[in-house]
Every structure is written in C-alpha cells, then in structure tokens.
Design an enzyme around this catalytic site. Sequence first.
Site, short mmCIF file in Angstrom:
data_model
loop_
_atom_site.label_atom_id
_atom_site.label_comp_id
_atom_site.label_asym_id
_atom_site.label_seq_id
_atom_site.Cartn_x
_atom_site.Cartn_y
_atom_site.Cartn_z
N ASP A 203 8.36 8.17 3.22
CA ASP A 203 7.52 6.98 3.14
C ASP A 203 8.20 5.92 2.28
O ASP A 203 8.72 6.22 1.20
CB ASP A 203 6.17 7.38 2.52
N GLU A 269 11.68 5.59 6.18
CA GLU A 269 11.03 4.31 6.52
C GLU A 269 11.78 3.26 5.72
O GLU A 269 11.58 3.11 4.52
CB GLU A 269 9.55 4.35 6.13
N HIS A 331 1.50 4.10 12.93
CA HIS A 331 0.12 4.05 12.43
C HIS A 331 -0.13 2.81 11.56
O HIS A 331 -1.24 2.67 11.02
CB HIS A 331 -0.18 5.33 11.64
N ASP A 332 0.87 1.96 11.39
CA ASP A 332 0.70 0.73 10.61
C ASP A 332 0.81 -0.52 11.47
O ASP A 332 0.73 -1.64 10.94
CB ASP A 332 1.78 0.63 9.52
C1 NOJ Z 1 3.77 3.30 4.56
C2 NOJ Z 1 2.79 4.10 5.36
O1 NOJ Z 1 3.23 4.17 6.69
C3 NOJ Z 1 1.45 3.41 5.22
O2 NOJ Z 1 0.49 3.92 6.10
C4 NOJ Z 1 1.01 3.53 3.79
O3 NOJ Z 1 -0.19 2.82 3.60
C5 NOJ Z 1 2.08 2.98 2.84
N1 NOJ Z 1 3.41 3.40 3.20
C6 NOJ Z 1 1.82 3.45 1.46
O4 NOJ Z 1 2.12 4.82 1.34
#
Ligand code: NOJ
Length: 538
Positions: A203, A269, A331-332
């Site tokens: 992450d 990521e 998911h974002d």
């Molecule tokens: C990236 C994640 O994909 C997201 O869903 C999350 O809110 C943030 N990092 C914080 O961990």
Amino acid sequence: MQPKQPRWWQTGVVYEIYPRSFADANGDGVGDLAGITGRLDYLAWLGVDAIWIAPFYPSPMADFGYDVSDYTDVDPLFGSLADFDALLAAAHDRGIRVLIDYVPNHTSDQHPWFTESRSSRTSPKRDWYVWRDARPDGSPPNNWISMFAGTAWKWDEATDQFYLHTFLSEQPDLNWRNPETRDAMFDVARTWLDRGVDGFRIDVAPMVMKDPELRDNPPNPSSDELSRLGAWGTQLHLHDHAHPDMHELYRDFRRMLETYPGERVSIGELHHPDHHVWAAYYSERQAEIHVRFNFHLTYSPWTAEAVRAAVEGVQGVLPDGAWASWVLGNHDQPRFASPARAGREQARVGMLLLLTLRGTPTIYYGEEIGMVDVPIATADSRDPLERREPGRGRDPERSPMQWDASPNAGFAAPGVVPWLPLASDATTVNVAGQAENPDSVLTLTRRLIALRREHPVLHVGDYESFGPTPKGTFAFRRVGLEGRLTIALNLTGEERSIPDAGPGRVLIGTHRDRHGTEVSAVVDLRPNEAVVVESRTA
Ligand code: NOJ
C-alpha cells in the site's frame, strides 16, 4: 528484450479482490474469507494466476481495513486465521497464488503500538510514529496535507505534540527511520510468508520514506493530474513521500522475500502522474519492488490519443529490462465500464488492451463482467473520504460482486442486507449469465487470459510502436521469436480502418465472428471493436 526465463509474476494475470464485496458466506452482508474460498473454482475457471486480497486484518474500519490494529490476525468480520489457511491451501490446490495487502505507511490509531506511543513522550514506542512539537504560533509543524483533506497533523492534547497522518487521523504514520519499527514491520511480512503467502501488494509504497527534515512542500503551480486528488493536489509532493532512502528499504525487503522459496513477489502501489518520476521508482538495478503499479490508463481519458500517450509514455521511460504492469481500475478508482469513464460499449476493448499489453495485468473484481459504478448519495456513503470531500468517495466502485440473478446476486443469501447496495442491473449483468454467453465480456476475458498464457508473444514479447493510426484508433505490436501480433483498437462508436495492421489472421477479437478470419493489409473495425492480428510474415 524477452526475459530469458520469465517469472510467474511477469507472465501471469492478477485478480484483485476487495474482500468486503466479493462473497458473503456467513450472512452478515459483508464479504469474508470463506466467501472467497467458495469462489475459487470460478477464479480457476477464469484462469487467473494470482489473487490480491485487500486488507482483512483486525481493524476499527475507519478506512475499511486500511487502518490495521493487528497485522498478523484476521478481523472476525472476515473470519479467522484458520479460514485464511483454508483459503490459501484451496487456492494453491488450484494453482492460484495468494498476495495480501501490506500496509506499511500507517497503522490504526487503535494499534497497540500507537496506543503505547501516544501514552507519553517517554514511551519506548514514542519514536515508532512521527511526533513533532507545534510551531511557536501553535500551528502544525509543516504544511503537509492529508490525502484525505486537511492538515496531515493531529494535535494530541495528552502529550502536547502533533502526530503525522498522511490519510485519516485514525491512521497515524509509522516512522520507518526507526530501526525497531522497520524490524517489527519486516517481522509482520515474515509471519505471513511463513504462513505461505506468495507475496504482497504494498500500500502507498513510496510514502514510507519522507524528508528527514520534514520540509514544507511547495505549491503545485499547475492543474495537472494531481488535481483529481482534491486538496492534496494543490501541492508538489517533494518532501512527504518517495525520499530516495526508500530504495534501500525496498532492496532489503526484496532480499528478505528472496530468502523464501517459490518466487515470492512484491507489487507496489507506486503511481506518479509524471512518467519520468514514476520510472525513477524503478531505480538503477531494479532489485527492489518486483512489480510497480501505474495508474496511467486508469487516469487517462478514454480517447485513442490519451490512451496511446499513456501506453507509450510508460513504454518510453521503462528502464532496460524493467517490467511494466497495467490496471484499468481498482477499489479507489471509478469502474472502467462506467458511463463517466469508458462506457459499457468499450468494456471489451479495454479488456483486450489490458490483456495484450506488455506487463503484468491486474483485473479488478467485476471488471470481467463489465460492472459499473453504483451511485451512492453523500448522505448514505460509507467511505469517510466522501464525507470529507464529496465527489471523491469510493463506495460506487466497491459494490457487491454480481454472481447471478438471484436476490442479492449470489453475493449474500437472499434477505441479507449487503453493506453497500447492489447494482440495479445485477439481474442481467452477472457471472452466471455471462458464463453461458459466448459473446459476453466474461467469455472474452477468459479467452484472452487463455491466449495470453498460450502465446509467448503475448506474455513476454516486446512492445513495438505502430502508426500513426486514424483518429479514434490505437494500435501497437507485440513481437517475439514466435511471431508478430498487431493489436488494433477502435475507441469510437464509428467504423474505422487501420492501414497496414494486416495482412494476417485474427487470433481473437472483441466480436467473436472475427476469430480465425483472415484480414488484408487494411484492417476494418466496427464501432467499439478491437482485434489481435497474427501477421502472416513473422
Ligand atoms: C491506498 C489504498 O488503496 C486506499 O484504499 C487506502 O485508503 C489508502 N491507500 C490508505 O491506506
């Protein structure tokens, strides 16, 4: 250059599961680990090589699991460690690897490390987090802002200091410059590797290393891609993430992974809107994170010109021997087939692109059936981001998986109230219906995955630019010892012809009637059509 001995994470296809929304086995309206286990046969049928499961650890759920209060257990909402072991074993039985989310930048404010850290200024864990005094006027130590809006600093009354939180104030940032923190977090990874996981999706990987002097960020003079990130986009993030020390950290992390057998892998990521900055994350010897996500396709408007720029931009900056990766969504991000993104008509074209590009593709659950965002009013939202910055909420792309036409779409038993509403089209857009339909997005996805596995040029062949091509179209080549493929895509709702994309034979296309047909030098494409043409002369 084709990698000599391609690794599974180069040739394979990854599938992202947001566990709350995939399958609910215990009837509480929230997906769980046993639900995933129950759907592994489907994933094996689809042909994916690995699943990445977003966080399922104990968590107060302020950010739905990205606020972890215990890194080495399972939240009862999702099941137990025994359920995890069962899932892992069942996945491995089917030849599917399991990657889990590693959340290194921050814990929950309920994590015992943080409770201890905030208990006093002299706590032995005080320095495990980033604590600083206020400036003389009482304001926060610097101008950093949270990705979830507002200052990134929270005042702690009890100990008279601020702590840093790049996301919610319930997600305090760990201090990775403290060797004890680093050791503890490496131990977390080892715990799961010992349990048998095949690796991690890391992450916000670059966030862990910040400027040691915590200098202010300068303002962002342009309204570039960062503007989609709300208030966060108003600064240039020179000091609050991606300090060069991250390279050494991830080199160590990779070395640790490599002490385990079986090609354990890290997927970071690691997006940055600037292709060159993004490429620098690879570092010189690339002995760091194995696969780096980039969101260039996700953020790019779905026009031929922008898609070409995104693809060629990444290809153009990749260091020698570096391996790319591609996603259409996660998911974002708004779902790919949503009207505001590419639209349903382009769902097949997008999938064909994702699965023919050079680099590891990750499919977000539901993309394979063309799921779209489910609108949720701000007042009904579950995502805290929506309440802080209306319009940025991520609930729409997290709606329950659409398995069949039954009530609750097979996500949960009939009568259960799912944690987020189902799409209104779930009775017609679902796995069961599409599995039987030879013309569905799902059938195409499955065929593309199979072809990608069978055809070395598709999984390891070089990328070659092609064109220019007529407006509204994009084409590129994949080339290897085993042949030459031209991928020709029509991103418009009108007919288009692409000169010199043939002659050859259509290996696969968005429209089944093209499969196996011969094409001449000029490849005619119907609206929203894409084909993979195998050249006669390799
Ligand atoms: C990236 C994640 O994909 C997201 O869903 C999350 O809110 C943030 N990092 C914080 O961990």
